[in-house]
Design a protein around this motif. Structure first.
Motif, PDB file in Angstrom:
ATOM      1  N   ARG A 228       0.834  -1.201   0.000  1.00 20.13           N
ATOM      2  CA  ARG A 228       0.000   0.000   0.000  1.00 20.13           C
ATOM      3  C   ARG A 228       0.871   1.254   0.000  1.00 20.13           C
ATOM      4  O   ARG A 228       0.569   2.228  -0.685  1.00 20.13           O
ATOM      5  CB  ARG A 228      -0.912  -0.022   1.223  1.00 20.13           C
ATOM      6  CG  ARG A 228      -1.724   1.252   1.398  1.00 20.13           C
ATOM      7  CD  ARG A 228      -2.701   1.094   2.534  1.00 20.13           C
ATOM      8  NE  ARG A 228      -3.182   2.375   3.021  1.00 20.13           N
ATOM      9  CZ  ARG A 228      -4.043   2.515   4.014  1.00 20.13           C
ATOM     10  NH1 ARG A 228      -4.520   1.453   4.627  1.00 20.13           N
ATOM     11  NH2 ARG A 228      -4.435   3.704   4.407  1.00 20.13           N
ATOM     12  N   GLN A 229       1.963   1.231   0.792  1.00 19.60           N
ATOM     13  CA  GLN A 229       2.835   2.400   0.840  1.00 19.60           C
ATOM     14  C   GLN A 229       3.497   2.638  -0.501  1.00 19.60           C
ATOM     15  O   GLN A 229       3.625   3.784  -0.956  1.00 19.60           O
ATOM     16  CB  GLN A 229       3.905   2.216   1.925  1.00 19.60           C
ATOM     17  CG  GLN A 229       4.759   3.462   2.146  1.00 19.60           C
ATOM     18  CD  GLN A 229       3.933   4.653   2.577  1.00 19.60           C
ATOM     19  OE1 GLN A 229       3.163   4.573   3.523  1.00 19.60           O
ATOM     20  NE2 GLN A 229       4.075   5.771   1.875  1.00 19.60           N
TER      21      GLN A 229
ATOM     22  N   THR B 217       0.934   4.231  -2.739  1.00 22.34           N
ATOM     23  CA  THR B 217       0.733   5.641  -2.393  1.00 22.34           C
ATOM     24  C   THR B 217       1.906   6.484  -2.882  1.00 22.34           C
ATOM     25  O   THR B 217       1.716   7.589  -3.411  1.00 22.34           O
ATOM     26  CB  THR B 217       0.566   5.809  -0.873  1.00 22.34           C
ATOM     27  OG1 THR B 217      -0.588   5.085  -0.441  1.00 22.34           O
ATOM     28  CG2 THR B 217       0.405   7.277  -0.496  1.00 22.34           C
TER      29      THR B 217
ATOM     30  N   TYR C 273       1.662   9.510  -5.443  1.00 21.72           N
ATOM     31  CA  TYR C 273       2.225  10.811  -5.054  1.00 21.72           C
ATOM     32  C   TYR C 273       3.176  11.324  -6.137  1.00 21.72           C
ATOM     33  O   TYR C 273       3.097  12.478  -6.561  1.00 21.72           O
ATOM     34  CB  TYR C 273       2.954  10.667  -3.724  1.00 21.72           C
ATOM     35  CG  TYR C 273       3.705  11.907  -3.287  1.00 21.72           C
ATOM     36  CD1 TYR C 273       3.088  12.889  -2.525  1.00 21.72           C
ATOM     37  CD2 TYR C 273       5.040  12.088  -3.637  1.00 21.72           C
ATOM     38  CE1 TYR C 273       3.769  14.031  -2.125  1.00 21.72           C
ATOM     39  CE2 TYR C 273       5.736  13.217  -3.250  1.00 21.72           C
ATOM     40  CZ  TYR C 273       5.091  14.187  -2.489  1.00 21.72           C
ATOM     41  OH  TYR C 273       5.792  15.317  -2.115  1.00 21.72           O
TER      42      TYR C 273
ATOM     43  N   PRO D 128      -5.175   5.488  -1.919  1.00 16.47           N
ATOM     44  CA  PRO D 128      -3.843   6.059  -2.168  1.00 16.47           C
ATOM     45  C   PRO D 128      -3.898   7.473  -2.732  1.00 16.47           C
ATOM     46  O   PRO D 128      -2.992   8.271  -2.496  1.00 16.47           O
ATOM     47  CB  PRO D 128      -3.213   5.075  -3.155  1.00 16.47           C
ATOM     48  CG  PRO D 128      -4.340   4.335  -3.770  1.00 16.47           C
ATOM     49  CD  PRO D 128      -5.392   4.261  -2.707  1.00 16.47           C
TER      50      PRO D 128
ATOM     51  N   GLU E 119      -4.428   9.709   0.299  1.00 17.60           N
ATOM     52  CA  GLU E 119      -3.196   9.808   1.084  1.00 17.60           C
ATOM     53  C   GLU E 119      -2.147  10.661   0.365  1.00 17.60           C
ATOM     54  O   GLU E 119      -1.426  11.450   0.995  1.00 17.60           O
ATOM     55  CB  GLU E 119      -2.652   8.408   1.372  1.00 17.60           C
ATOM     56  CG  GLU E 119      -3.539   7.601   2.314  1.00 17.60           C
ATOM     57  CD  GLU E 119      -3.085   6.159   2.474  1.00 17.60           C
ATOM     58  OE1 GLU E 119      -2.195   5.726   1.701  1.00 17.60           O
ATOM     59  OE2 GLU E 119      -3.613   5.468   3.366  1.00 17.60           O
ATOM     60  N   ALA E 120      -2.059  10.503  -0.960  1.00 21.40           N
ATOM     61  CA  ALA E 120      -1.092  11.296  -1.731  1.00 21.40           C
ATOM     62  C   ALA E 120      -1.448  12.773  -1.706  1.00 21.40           C
ATOM     63  O   ALA E 120      -0.563  13.641  -1.569  1.00 21.40           O
ATOM     64  CB  ALA E 120      -1.025  10.779  -3.172  1.00 21.40           C
TER      65      ALA E 120
END
Length: 228
Positions: free
Chosen positions: A12-13, A16, A20, A53, A56-57
């Motif tokens: 997931r990171q 993201t 981003y 994502p 979050e980005a």
């Protein structure tokens, strides 16, 4: 067996981070107009990812000042900085970064000097535009130089204050379509800061950072005028 969700966090990171980076390039290249609304669902469809994502980005991009968020209205592209806004940003940097430079010079290590020297070498060899993909490496080297000094100061509150400014992103946003216009000046100014670190002179480091930021400020004013 790991608890549900633990194994998925790294994936997931990474997703993201990818979103981003993609949105950062789009914003820096002017893919979206200043003040244009940004739909999380629309961006998710465009990038073929879920909304999470993207959300979050965008939250991370808000810290850079590239996007702004209004309650109940969502995100929109931040306008290009005005002369007044750029002046306020640079005044904030002038409050924080000379202190960082002096403190980091007091604590200087051979490893820090080597890392600063490497970042300047990367500035010299990095492409300079005109699109973000063409000057991303230059921007990252420039950002790394200032981050190394902020981290080297050894004050977590000064570091948090520095990280909240998003100063380099807003400055480099003005290079879109032009390419980096002040590389030779910036490299010379970074080199003067490094020389002060080599001399282990905190006062010289402080003054060299002041000189550099004043140069960035004055050149930024000119670039804002070119975009006007």
């Amino acid at each position: 067996m790991a608890p549900e969700g633990v194994a998925s966090r790294p994936v997931r990171q990474v997703l993201t981070d990818h979103v981003y980076d993609t949105l950062l390039e789009m914003l820096m290249d002017g893919r979206y107009r200043p003040s244009e609304s940004l739909s999380i669902d629309g961006l998710a469809r465009e990038l073929d990812v879920s909304a999470t994502p993207v959300r979050e980005a965008l939250a991370r991009l808000e810290v850079t000042g590239l996007v702004v968020r209004a309650a109940l209205r969502g995100y929109r592209v931040a306008p290009l900085p005005t002369t007044a806004e750029l002046g306020e940003l640079m005044d904030a940097r002038l409050t924080i970064e000379p202190v960082n430079a002096a403190r980091a010079c007091e604590r200087v290590t051979p490893e820090l000097i080597e890392a600063l020297d490497r970042s300047i070498s990367d500035l010299r060899t990095a492409p300079r535009g005109p699109e973000f993909a063409g000057y991303r490496d230059y921007w990252q080297a420039d950002m790394r130089f200032h981050e190394l000094i902020a981290e080297g100061a050894g004050n977590r509150f000064l570091l948090m204050a520095y990280n909240c400014l998003g100063g380099s992103v807003q400055r480099f946003r003005l290079f879109t379509g032009l390419g980096v216009t002040d590389a030779e000046y910036a490299i010379k100014e970074h080199t003067a800061i490094l020389a002060a670190f080599r001399d282990q002179s905190p006062e010289k480091a402080r003054q060299a950072m002041i000189n550099h930021l004043h140069g960035v400020k004055n050149r930024g004013f000119k670039d804002v005028g070119d975009h006007g």
